[in-house]
Scaffold this motif. Structure first.
Motif, PDB file in Angstrom:
ATOM      1  N   PHE A 136      15.445  24.813  26.547  1.00  0.00           N
ATOM      2  CA  PHE A 136      15.118  23.234  26.045  1.00  0.00           C
ATOM      3  C   PHE A 136      16.377  22.537  26.795  1.00  0.00           C
ATOM      4  O   PHE A 136      17.454  22.862  27.151  1.00  0.00           O
ATOM      5  CB  PHE A 136      15.812  23.444  24.609  1.00  0.00           C
ATOM      6  N   SER A 137      15.672  21.624  27.388  1.00  0.00           N
ATOM      7  CA  SER A 137      16.484  20.661  28.156  1.00  0.00           C
ATOM      8  C   SER A 137      16.390  19.047  27.692  1.00  0.00           C
ATOM      9  O   SER A 137      15.117  18.685  27.169  1.00  0.00           O
ATOM     10  CB  SER A 137      16.446  20.621  29.581  1.00  0.00           C
ATOM     11  N   THR A 138      17.473  18.377  27.471  1.00  0.00           N
ATOM     12  CA  THR A 138      17.175  16.895  27.344  1.00  0.00           C
ATOM     13  C   THR A 138      18.698  16.242  27.938  1.00  0.00           C
ATOM     14  O   THR A 138      19.577  16.868  27.613  1.00  0.00           O
ATOM     15  CB  THR A 138      17.417  16.591  25.790  1.00  0.00           C
ATOM     16  N   GLY A 139      18.350  15.219  28.723  1.00  0.00           N
ATOM     17  CA  GLY A 139      19.416  14.610  29.457  1.00  0.00           C
ATOM     18  C   GLY A 139      20.190  15.668  30.243  1.00  0.00           C
ATOM     19  O   GLY A 139      19.540  16.545  30.766  1.00  0.00           O
ATOM     20  N   ALA A 140      21.510  15.834  30.088  1.00  0.00           N
ATOM     21  CA  ALA A 140      22.313  16.647  30.888  1.00  0.00           C
ATOM     22  C   ALA A 140      22.452  17.960  30.128  1.00  0.00           C
ATOM     23  O   ALA A 140      23.034  19.211  30.551  1.00  0.00           O
ATOM     24  CB  ALA A 140      23.956  15.997  30.978  1.00  0.00           C
ATOM     25  N   LEU A 141      21.833  17.981  28.685  1.00  0.00           N
ATOM     26  CA  LEU A 141      22.029  19.227  28.263  1.00  0.00           C
ATOM     27  C   LEU A 141      20.772  20.358  28.333  1.00  0.00           C
ATOM     28  O   LEU A 141      19.864  19.889  28.439  1.00  0.00           O
ATOM     29  CB  LEU A 141      22.002  18.944  26.532  1.00  0.00           C
ATOM     30  N   HIS A 142      21.195  21.440  28.628  1.00  0.00           N
ATOM     31  CA  HIS A 142      20.291  22.770  28.784  1.00  0.00           C
ATOM     32  C   HIS A 142      20.730  23.836  27.936  1.00  0.00           C
ATOM     33  O   HIS A 142      21.800  24.282  27.893  1.00  0.00           O
ATOM     34  CB  HIS A 142      20.166  22.888  30.409  1.00  0.00           C
ATOM     35  N   ILE A 143      19.552  24.439  27.334  1.00  0.00           N
ATOM     36  CA  ILE A 143      20.017  25.443  26.467  1.00  0.00           C
ATOM     37  C   ILE A 143      19.053  26.820  27.014  1.00  0.00           C
ATOM     38  O   ILE A 143      17.698  26.491  26.864  1.00  0.00           O
ATOM     39  CB  ILE A 143      19.743  25.372  24.896  1.00  0.00           C
ATOM     40  N   ASP A 144      19.505  27.770  27.169  1.00  0.00           N
ATOM     41  CA  ASP A 144      18.717  29.014  27.529  1.00  0.00           C
ATOM     42  C   ASP A 144      18.810  30.055  26.342  1.00  0.00           C
ATOM     43  O   ASP A 144      19.901  30.492  25.896  1.00  0.00           O
ATOM     44  CB  ASP A 144      19.379  29.867  28.735  1.00  0.00           C
ATOM     45  N   PHE A 145      17.892  29.785  25.607  1.00  0.00           N
ATOM     46  CA  PHE A 145      17.846  30.628  24.183  1.00  0.00           C
ATOM     47  C   PHE A 145      18.007  32.129  24.149  1.00  0.00           C
ATOM     48  O   PHE A 145      18.673  32.890  23.550  1.00  0.00           O
ATOM     49  CB  PHE A 145      17.008  30.372  23.063  1.00  0.00           C
ATOM     50  N   ARG A 148      21.617  32.938  25.785  1.00  0.00           N
ATOM     51  CA  ARG A 148      22.378  32.243  24.752  1.00  0.00           C
ATOM     52  C   ARG A 148      23.435  31.476  25.639  1.00  0.00           C
ATOM     53  O   ARG A 148      24.528  31.547  25.403  1.00  0.00           O
ATOM     54  CB  ARG A 148      23.029  33.254  23.650  1.00  0.00           C
ATOM     55  N   VAL A 149      23.085  30.716  26.491  1.00  0.00           N
ATOM     56  CA  VAL A 149      23.837  29.693  27.384  1.00  0.00           C
ATOM     57  C   VAL A 149      23.614  28.487  27.172  1.00  0.00           C
ATOM     58  O   VAL A 149      22.476  28.298  27.223  1.00  0.00           O
ATOM     59  CB  VAL A 149      23.855  30.251  28.624  1.00  0.00           C
ATOM     60  N   VAL A 150      24.519  27.586  27.139  1.00  0.00           N
ATOM     61  CA  VAL A 150      24.519  26.189  26.884  1.00  0.00           C
ATOM     62  C   VAL A 150      25.421  25.628  28.046  1.00  0.00           C
ATOM     63  O   VAL A 150      26.583  25.971  28.339  1.00  0.00           O
ATOM     64  CB  VAL A 150      25.010  25.976  25.602  1.00  0.00           C
ATOM     65  N   THR A 151      24.446  24.625  28.901  1.00  0.00           N
ATOM     66  CA  THR A 151      25.228  23.868  29.822  1.00  0.00           C
ATOM     67  C   THR A 151      25.014  22.333  29.570  1.00  0.00           C
ATOM     68  O   THR A 151      24.033  21.842  29.135  1.00  0.00           O
ATOM     69  CB  THR A 151      24.964  24.461  31.290  1.00  0.00           C
ATOM     70  N   VAL A 152      26.059  21.577  30.074  1.00  0.00           N
ATOM     71  CA  VAL A 152      25.879  20.299  30.079  1.00  0.00           C
ATOM     72  C   VAL A 152      26.438  19.724  31.424  1.00  0.00           C
ATOM     73  O   VAL A 152      27.490  19.748  31.820  1.00  0.00           O
ATOM     74  CB  VAL A 152      26.890  19.558  29.021  1.00  0.00           C
ATOM     75  N   GLY A 153      25.399  19.055  32.051  1.00  0.00           N
ATOM     76  CA  GLY A 153      25.653  18.623  33.601  1.00  0.00           C
ATOM     77  C   GLY A 153      25.938  19.855  34.394  1.00  0.00           C
ATOM     78  O   GLY A 153      26.857  19.494  35.374  1.00  0.00           O
ATOM     79  N   GLY A 154      25.507  20.919  34.022  1.00  0.00           N
ATOM     80  CA  GLY A 154      25.541  22.130  34.960  1.00  0.00           C
ATOM     81  C   GLY A 154      26.883  22.930  34.612  1.00  0.00           C
ATOM     82  O   GLY A 154      26.987  24.199  35.138  1.00  0.00           O
ATOM     83  N   GLU A 155      27.699  22.217  33.518  1.00  0.00           N
ATOM     84  CA  GLU A 155      29.090  23.134  33.307  1.00  0.00           C
ATOM     85  C   GLU A 155      28.671  23.955  32.099  1.00  0.00           C
ATOM     86  O   GLU A 155      27.950  23.486  31.040  1.00  0.00           O
ATOM     87  CB  GLU A 155      30.043  22.045  32.982  1.00  0.00           C
ATOM     88  N   LEU A 159      30.579  28.280  23.009  1.00  0.00           N
ATOM     89  CA  LEU A 159      30.064  27.937  21.678  1.00  0.00           C
ATOM     90  C   LEU A 159      30.394  29.153  21.006  1.00  0.00           C
ATOM     91  O   LEU A 159      30.057  30.202  21.493  1.00  0.00           O
ATOM     92  CB  LEU A 159      28.869  27.323  21.302  1.00  0.00           C
ATOM     93  N   THR A 160      30.828  29.127  19.494  1.00  0.00           N
ATOM     94  CA  THR A 160      30.861  30.273  18.751  1.00  0.00           C
ATOM     95  C   THR A 160      29.503  30.554  18.041  1.00  0.00           C
ATOM     96  O   THR A 160      28.531  29.823  18.500  1.00  0.00           O
ATOM     97  CB  THR A 160      31.631  29.830  17.376  1.00  0.00           C
ATOM     98  N   LYS A 161      29.331  31.699  17.632  1.00  0.00           N
ATOM     99  CA  LYS A 161      27.925  32.063  17.379  1.00  0.00           C
ATOM    100  C   LYS A 161      27.301  31.118  16.110  1.00  0.00           C
ATOM    101  O   LYS A 161      26.161  30.620  16.506  1.00  0.00           O
ATOM    102  CB  LYS A 161      28.080  33.684  16.479  1.00  0.00           C
ATOM    103  N   LEU A 167      23.183  24.534  16.943  1.00  0.00           N
ATOM    104  CA  LEU A 167      22.504  23.655  18.238  1.00  0.00           C
ATOM    105  C   LEU A 167      20.919  24.286  18.211  1.00  0.00           C
ATOM    106  O   LEU A 167      20.119  23.391  18.690  1.00  0.00           O
ATOM    107  CB  LEU A 167      23.332  23.912  19.293  1.00  0.00           C
ATOM    108  N   GLU A 168      20.698  25.688  18.079  1.00  0.00           N
ATOM    109  CA  GLU A 168      19.421  26.034  18.161  1.00  0.00           C
ATOM    110  C   GLU A 168      18.487  25.486  17.394  1.00  0.00           C
ATOM    111  O   GLU A 168      17.328  24.875  17.545  1.00  0.00           O
ATOM    112  CB  GLU A 168      19.505  27.600  17.885  1.00  0.00           C
ATOM    113  N   VAL A 169      18.714  25.383  15.921  1.00  0.00           N
ATOM    114  CA  VAL A 169      18.038  24.674  14.660  1.00  0.00           C
ATOM    115  C   VAL A 169      17.817  23.219  14.996  1.00  0.00           C
ATOM    116  O   VAL A 169      16.621  22.831  14.966  1.00  0.00           O
ATOM    117  CB  VAL A 169      18.910  24.969  13.404  1.00  0.00           C
ATOM    118  N   LEU A 170      18.852  22.814  15.613  1.00  0.00           N
ATOM    119  CA  LEU A 170      18.650  21.298  15.918  1.00  0.00           C
ATOM    120  C   LEU A 170      17.730  20.838  16.958  1.00  0.00           C
ATOM    121  O   LEU A 170      16.934  20.060  16.901  1.00  0.00           O
ATOM    122  CB  LEU A 170      20.066  20.652  16.144  1.00  0.00           C
TER     123      LEU A 170
END
Length: 206
Positions: A136-145, A148-155, A159-161, A167-170
């Protein structure tokens, strides 16, 4: 099918509390293992060896404050942590959750409530296998479900479980308005959690 066995680490310097928690867990989950640490540094050593699946952490200990222990844990581990404390203070609750605690239980607590919270946190930490999900990607946010990796602007964002599950549900409901009660049920299930906890987790994600 037999239930999975877990190891719960209690970090608390009060022998009466550790005995009560040990009895609560072993009576309801006989296959589970309970280990103890009576100082913060001892608890960190135990966690470093990978000995535990979940931590019950007291705030008041002789060598380190529980918040300092929690901060140290989050430097190297996403291990589920439930804070146990006699300090029924909203600011302490918020600080504990902001530092990465998965739940917060005030002493004296009911044994059934404690076990419900432990089981709920363990379920969230283990996750439930399911079909492959597209990133899932939107703007600078990218989620690899899958990873289980979350990046913002490539960084990469740590996150805790529980934070990842929220974040996954949202993300899966992007563009929709989700009532607090439904969001709580999707993330925590039917077990107990206060809406104040939910607000803190949402604030942390923002």
């Amino acid at each position: 099918m037999p239930r999975a066995s877990h190891t719960v680490l209690i970090i608390d310097d009060d022998p009466e509390v550790t005995r009560a928690v040990r009895l609560t867990i072993t009576l309801q989950e006989p296959t589970w293992r309970v280990i103890e640490a009576h100082r913060g540094d001892q608890g960190l050593d135990q966690i470093g060896t990978g000995a535990a699946d979940l931590v019950l952490l007291d705030l008041s200990m002789p060598d380190m404050h529980g918040f300092d222990v929690l901060e140290q844990i989050r430097l190297f581990s996403n291990l589920p942590v439930i804070i146990l404390t006699v300090q029924d203070d909203e600011l302490d609750t918020v600080r504990g959750l902001q530092l990465g605690a998965d739940d917060y239980v005030v002493k004296p607590f009911g044994h059934l409530e404690l076990m419900a919270r432990i089981r709920s946190v363990l379920r969230r930490s283990e996750g439930t296998p399911g079909p492959a999900l597209a990133p899932f990607s939107t703007g600078a946010l990218h989620i690899d479900f899958e990873r289980r990796v979350v990046t913002v602007g490539g960084e990469v964002v740590k996150l805790t479980k529980t934070e990842f599950r929220l974040l996954e549900v949202l993300a899966h409901n992007a563009g929709r308005i989700i009532p607090d009660s439904l969001l709580q049920q999707r993330v925590w299930g039917p077990d107990l959690v206060e809406f104040d906890h939910l607000k803190v987790f949402v604030y942390r994600l923002r």
